[in-house]
Design an enzyme around this catalytic site. Structure first.
Site, short mmCIF file in Angstrom:
data_model
loop_
_atom_site.label_atom_id
_atom_site.label_comp_id
_atom_site.label_asym_id
_atom_site.label_seq_id
_atom_site.Cartn_x
_atom_site.Cartn_y
_atom_site.Cartn_z
N GLU A 1 65.02 1.67 -45.30
CA GLU A 1 63.59 0.45 -44.82
C GLU A 1 62.83 0.94 -45.25
O GLU A 1 62.66 1.85 -46.25
CB GLU A 1 63.50 1.05 -43.27
CG GLU A 1 63.10 2.30 -43.19
CD GLU A 1 62.12 2.97 -41.54
OE1 GLU A 1 62.33 1.73 -40.80
OE2 GLU A 1 62.66 4.10 -41.38
N LYS B 1 59.11 7.71 -33.77
CA LYS B 1 57.89 7.45 -34.01
C LYS B 1 56.91 8.33 -34.27
O LYS B 1 56.62 8.86 -32.96
CB LYS B 1 57.34 6.35 -32.84
CG LYS B 1 55.74 5.43 -33.93
CD LYS B 1 55.74 4.17 -33.17
CE LYS B 1 55.46 4.00 -34.20
NZ LYS B 1 55.29 2.79 -35.44
#
Length: 253
Positions: A132, A96
């Site tokens: 994704e 992240k």
């Protein structure tokens, strides 16, 4: 290379920031939440390309409502991004970090200008397997065979929301979980497609445009039954309306 924040420090900071901002916690029944965004960044006096010698840990807080316009009132349209890659193989797609979001800013804006609130990325190496959505993990639901299918890729960011939904689907709803490569052509095998993430929980996808073909899921922007059940089960635990049998919640006093 960045120093890890201890669990004690991390949880303690989250508790403190919630207490300090308790007035901004959306009321029960509003479908809102207090969103916490932890951030660790290099803050030492260096300009060269090398690891920092000092890091700062902060938590940003804000009340939020439904992530996408319309929320769970209807499904959204999606398009497959063909001219850009989100993350490179053997890169930092599974972390992240800010750079992973930067790669999506321009293609996401272009997709929205074309009428698609959300975009779907394929793997950067072969451009054939689903990875994704712009900011969310991909879930495909096969109702007839009771399958919950989600990609496995070293370039996909692991989602605690996806893990929670997998637990509910498998243990509470009797679905089998498949974490594997998913060809973009397999979209026709799914009855429902879902984008999931921390702020979103789930966003139902009504259609996905890929080249000259459009894959449709459901009718008239309706939300799939499985999608709705997954959402309600997780939200009921978050709101305290259902037993927290998996110990997901953390009480702040």
């Amino acid at each position: 290379m960045m120093p890890a924040i201890s669990t004690e420090t991390f949880v303690g900071a989250c508790e403190k920031v919630v207490r300090d901002n308790v007035a901004y916690v959306p009321p029960y029944g509003s479908n809102g939440s207090l969103y916490l965004r932890p951030l660790l960044f290099g803050s030492g006096p260096r300009i060269g390309l090398q690891p920092a010698d000092e890091y700062t840990f902060i938590i940003m807080v804000m009340p939020v409502g439904d992530y996408y316009k319309g929320g769970l009132n209807k499904s959204v349209k999606c398009t497959v991004v063909e001219d850009y890659d989100r993350a490179a193989p053997k890169g930092v797609g599974a972390a992240k970090v800010a750079g992973n979001y930067a790669a999506d800013l321009l293609p996401n804006m272009e997709s929205k200008n074309k009428g698609f609130p959300i975009s779907l990325y394929l793997d950067a190496k072969t451009n054939s397997c689903i990875e994704e959505f712009s900011t969310s993990n991909f879930i495909g639901i096969d109702r007839a065979n009771k399958k919950y299918v989600t990609p496995v890729s070293p370039s996909v960011l692991p989602s605690i929301t996806n893990k929670s939904l997998m637990t509910v689907a498998e243990k509470d709803m009797g679905y089998s979980i498949e974490r594997r490569d998913i060809s973009v052509e397999e979209l026709s095998d799914f009855d429902e497609v879902v984008a999931c993430g921390t702020a979103v929980v789930v966003t139902p996808i009504g259609s996905i445009q890929y080249k000259e073909k459009t894959f449709e899921f459901g009718e008239n922007e309706a939300i799939g039954d499985v999608t709705m059940e997954l959402y309600n089960r997780v939200r009921d635990v978050q709101f305290g309306d259902a037993e927290d049998k998996y110990n997901w919640n953390h009480k702040v006093s």
